[in-house]
Design an enzyme around this catalytic site. Structure first.
Site, PDB file in Angstrom:
ATOM      1  N   HIS A   1      31.714  25.533  98.688  1.00 40.40           N
ATOM      2  CA  HIS A   1      30.872  24.904  97.854  1.00 40.40           C
ATOM      3  C   HIS A   1      29.531  25.071  98.447  1.00 40.40           C
ATOM      4  O   HIS A   1      29.335  25.642  99.620  1.00 40.40           O
ATOM      5  CB  HIS A   1      31.178  23.502  97.612  1.00 40.40           C
TER       6      HIS A   1
ATOM      7  N   HIS B   1      29.119  24.230 102.283  1.00 40.14           N
ATOM      8  CA  HIS B   1      29.461  25.520 103.120  1.00 40.14           C
ATOM      9  C   HIS B   1      28.327  26.318 103.122  1.00 40.14           C
ATOM     10  O   HIS B   1      27.987  27.214 104.124  1.00 40.14           O
ATOM     11  CB  HIS B   1      31.053  26.134 102.662  1.00 40.14           C
TER      12      HIS B   1
ATOM     13  N   LYS C   1      28.677  16.045 107.572  1.00 42.24           N
ATOM     14  CA  LYS C   1      29.494  15.594 106.436  1.00 42.24           C
ATOM     15  C   LYS C   1      30.771  15.073 107.548  1.00 42.24           C
ATOM     16  O   LYS C   1      31.141  14.123 107.244  1.00 42.24           O
ATOM     17  CB  LYS C   1      30.002  16.215 105.529  1.00 42.24           C
TER      18      LYS C   1
ATOM     19  N   SER D   1      35.523  19.950  99.355  1.00 38.80           N
ATOM     20  CA  SER D   1      36.382  20.724  98.529  1.00 38.80           C
ATOM     21  C   SER D   1      37.450  19.613  97.906  1.00 38.80           C
ATOM     22  O   SER D   1      38.166  19.763  96.899  1.00 38.80           O
ATOM     23  CB  SER D   1      37.238  21.685  99.498  1.00 38.80           C
TER      24      SER D   1
HETATM   25  P1  AMP Z   1      35.808  22.556 105.673  1.00 38.08           P
HETATM   26  O1  AMP Z   1      35.874  23.653 104.617  1.00 38.08           O
HETATM   27  O2  AMP Z   1      36.015  21.088 104.803  1.00 38.08           O
HETATM   28  O3  AMP Z   1      36.780  22.153 107.070  1.00 38.08           O
HETATM   29  O4  AMP Z   1      34.427  22.428 106.119  1.00 38.08           O
HETATM   30  C1  AMP Z   1      33.897  23.573 107.020  1.00 38.08           C
HETATM   31  C2  AMP Z   1      32.751  23.085 107.358  1.00 38.08           C
HETATM   32  O5  AMP Z   1      31.576  22.708 106.222  1.00 38.08           O
HETATM   33  C3  AMP Z   1      32.473  21.867 108.207  1.00 38.08           C
HETATM   34  O6  AMP Z   1      31.683  21.983 109.419  1.00 38.08           O
HETATM   35  C4  AMP Z   1      32.080  20.763 107.454  1.00 38.08           C
HETATM   36  O7  AMP Z   1      31.259  19.831 108.096  1.00 38.08           O
HETATM   37  C5  AMP Z   1      31.042  21.474 106.559  1.00 38.08           C
HETATM   38  N1  AMP Z   1      30.957  20.776 105.072  1.00 38.08           N
HETATM   39  C6  AMP Z   1      31.721  20.468 104.225  1.00 38.08           C
HETATM   40  N2  AMP Z   1      31.033  19.732 103.392  1.00 38.08           N
HETATM   41  C7  AMP Z   1      29.869  19.688 103.568  1.00 38.08           C
HETATM   42  C8  AMP Z   1      28.747  19.050 102.899  1.00 38.08           C
HETATM   43  N3  AMP Z   1      28.633  18.447 101.758  1.00 38.08           N
HETATM   44  N4  AMP Z   1      27.403  19.270 103.653  1.00 38.08           N
HETATM   45  C9  AMP Z   1      27.265  20.019 104.743  1.00 38.08           C
HETATM   46  N5  AMP Z   1      28.405  20.591 105.292  1.00 38.08           N
HETATM   47  C10 AMP Z   1      29.682  20.329 104.831  1.00 38.08           C
END
Ligand code: AMP
Length: 277
Positions: free
Chosen positions: A33, A36, A148, A185
């Site tokens: 999203h 990311h 986040k 997500s």
């Molecule tokens: P994930 O796919 O949830 O493991 O997240 C991958 C990366 O995206 C991690 O560094 C998260 O902190 C970052 N991330 C997820 N959601 C957000 C958001 N809303 N704003 C900024 N970074 C995010």
């Protein structure tokens, strides 16, 4: 944009890059999203080579968590990453990352026992293990991560420092939906009704921030107010804590610069958020 699904291929590739090139890495679990994408855009701005990984890491999920239902949208993710100018996507199978006989895990002490670590035993052990493996494979100059997951950043910075890795983490701000809900997500799990309630989580946190700025630095009164507020809106509180932003230790007197860290359940969905006071 090239998709790589094989460990050896990624090692060969990353070892072939000119060491003067800045390599930016964005590890993700997919279902991408705008949160990311903000990391990917930043990496594209700062680096010569941009690598993203998509891997739903089983070792960071507890036995009763959402590993099986975690959203998977690879085709969309691929198209979005391609249009953002990513050079390589690492998209391995579980067997590539944890082949038969796999036995090695990475543990950061103390700061992984509080907050999300207390509610999700073993979570950070899985996160540290997979990120260390990925960093070793990609050998990035910079790794872009979202605030986040604030505790995750502090834990991984500690790990990279302690294990003498050169890779530095670039902290990127939380991207929110129009109504303040932090993009995640897992927001896909929310029903229409729950999605309407969800932004009240962040509003309650902003309310606490305002109380502090208005002169209330009594932690327990602040906790009591926000807990009441969240319960009234229909959330089940997992934790609400005000911590020092480097040690993650809970503070007794709240001062500007402390971090408000929260996790709640809305129905079956667990949401986290944080903000600087
Ligand atoms: P994930 O796919 O949830 O493991 O997240 C991958 C990366 O995206 C991690 O560094 C998260 O902190 C970052 N991330 C997820 N959601 C957000 C958001 N809303 N704003 C900024 N970074 C995010």
């Amino acid at each position: 944009m090239q998709v790589i699904d094989n460990v050896q291929e990624l090692i060969n590739l990353s070892r072939s890059w000119d060491s003067k090139k800045k390599v930016g890495f964005v590890p993700t679990m997919g279902a991408l999203h705008q949160g990311h994408f903000s990391l990917v855009k930043k990496a594209r701005e700062c680096c010569d080579i941009v690598v993203t990984s998509i891997f739903v890491n089983p070792t960071q999920f507890g036995p009763n968590e959402d590993l099986d239902s975690y959203p998977k949208t690879f085709e969309n993710d691929y198209n979005n990453l391609k249009s953002l100018g990513v050079d390589y996507v690492y998209y391995p199978s579980v067997e590539q990352m944890y082949p038969k006989g796999y036995k090695t895990y990475v543990n950061v002490e103390d700061i992984t026992k509080t907050l999300c670590g207390a509610s999700r035993p073993g979570h950070f052990r899985g996160v540290c293990t997979v990120v260390l493996k990925l960093v070793n494979l990609v050998n990035p100059t910079l790794m872009f991560m979202g605030e986040k997951d604030f505790q995750q950043i502090v834990v991984l910075e500690t790990m990279l420092r302690d294990l003498n890795f050169d890779t530095k983490i670039v902290r990127c701000p939380i991207v929110r939906d129009f109504d303040g809900l932090a993009l995640s997500s897992r927001n896909k799990y929310l029903s229409t009704k729950e999605r309407e309630i969800a932004p009240k989580f962040h509003l309650a946190m902003l309310n606490l921030q305002k109380e502090v700025l208005d002169g209330n630095n009594n932690r327990d009164i602040l906790y009591s107010n926000i807990n009441k507020n969240l319960s009234k809106e229909g959330f089940t509180v997992d934790y609400v804590k005000i911590v020092d932003d480097t040690t993650l230790e809970e503070v007794s007197q709240v001062v500007k610069g402390n971090r408000l860290m929260c996790a709640i359940y809305l129905g079956k969905t667990r949401l986290i958020d944080n903000l600087e006071i």
